[in-house]
Scaffold this active site. Structure first.
Site, short mmCIF file in Angstrom:
data_model
loop_
_atom_site.label_atom_id
_atom_site.label_comp_id
_atom_site.label_asym_id
_atom_site.label_seq_id
_atom_site.Cartn_x
_atom_site.Cartn_y
_atom_site.Cartn_z
N TYR A 156 0.83 -1.20 0.00
CA TYR A 156 0.00 0.00 0.00
C TYR A 156 0.87 1.25 0.00
O TYR A 156 0.62 2.18 -0.78
CB TYR A 156 -0.93 0.00 1.22
CG TYR A 156 -1.78 1.24 1.32
CD1 TYR A 156 -2.85 1.45 0.45
CD2 TYR A 156 -1.51 2.22 2.27
CE1 TYR A 156 -3.63 2.59 0.54
CE2 TYR A 156 -2.29 3.36 2.36
CZ TYR A 156 -3.34 3.54 1.49
OH TYR A 156 -4.11 4.68 1.57
N LYS A 160 1.11 4.35 -2.83
CA LYS A 160 0.87 5.76 -2.51
C LYS A 160 2.13 6.60 -2.76
O LYS A 160 2.03 7.78 -3.13
CB LYS A 160 0.39 5.90 -1.07
CG LYS A 160 -1.03 5.37 -0.89
CD LYS A 160 -2.02 6.09 -1.82
CE LYS A 160 -3.44 5.65 -1.67
NZ LYS A 160 -4.36 6.41 -2.52
#
Length: 247
Positions: A156, A160
């Protein structure tokens, strides 16, 4: 917020959380909002509520992992309102799990939604902005694109961080064409994101972490602030955390 009035704003992930809150706020300020998300029934409900309150809203079911559906969303904006002034790439998922769990399908999904979905939005909207000689691309990144957390957040955080790099690269390439680029990096926000993990222990920890979460309206106000600036002012990045969050 006179610089928001009558702007056509396309929002992905608009059926709940930050996307829905932003759509409502911008519509209240006179923007024409175009909503995309996978849950068509929820999109229809939000559009009806905005319209009933006197706002202007249209939209369609949109899975950002499917390029044709993102293109259809932008076409809906152009057909309905004649232009695209702002693209808010908000759709995202956060299926947190330790890397050793080898949730490869979840890794693929995060890349498809958080990175490729963002790029599909840019590919669909950019030609219209170039033709207009104006536009604004806003990408929702995360504080976890700034700071790594592991175990659990490795993939994740990587997606990002990629969103941050893409936004800065877009800024460098497009500023000479009068197209602004902004990244919004939220901390803990009360959305459905914490429930996207299939790892039960992770969901339990995230629920505890999210007790400090701030309202999606806090992020919506930051987005509105970036949009409302005069055309010669670009807000490159806004980081919004709960006061009690330490990273």
């Amino acid at each position: 917020m006179s610089n928001i009035k009558d702007k056509v704003v396309v929002i992905t992930g608009a059926s709940s959380g930050i996307g829905e809150s932003t759509a409502r706020l911008l519509a209240q300020q006179g923007a024409k909002v175009v909503l995309g998300a996978r849950r068509s029934s929820r999109i229809d409900a939000v559009i009806q509520e905005i319209s009933a309150a006197g706002g202007k809203a249209i939209g369609c079911a949109t899975d950002v992992t499917k390029r044709a559906e993102v293109e259809a969303l932008i076409k809906r904006a152009v057909d309905g309102f004649g232009r695209v002034d702002v693209l808010l790439n908000n759709a995202g998922i956060m299926p947190i799990a330790p890397i050793e769990a080898l949730r490869v399908e979840e890794w693929d999904r995060q890349i498809d939604v958080n990175i490729k979905g963002l790029l599909y939005g840019v590919a669909a909207a950019l030609p219209h902005m170039q033709k207009q000689k104006s536009g604004h691309i806003i990408n929702i990144t995360s504080v976890f694109g700034i700071k790594m957390f592991a175990p659990g957040g490795t993939v994740y955080c990587a997606t990002k961080a990629a969103g941050r790099a893409l936004t800065e690269g877009l800024r460098m390439e497009l500023h000479s064409q009068n197209i602004r680029c902004t990244m919004i990096s939220p901390g803990a926000v009360a959305t459905e994101l914490a429930e996207s993990s299939t790892d039960e222990a992770t969901r339990k920890n995230l629920r505890e972490f999210m007790k400090m979460a701030i309202s999606p309206n806090s992020i919506a106000r930051a987005i509105a602030y970036a949009i409302e600036q005069p055309t010669d002012v670009e807000i490159d990045e806004i980081v919004v955390r709960p006061t009690t969050q330490d990273f």
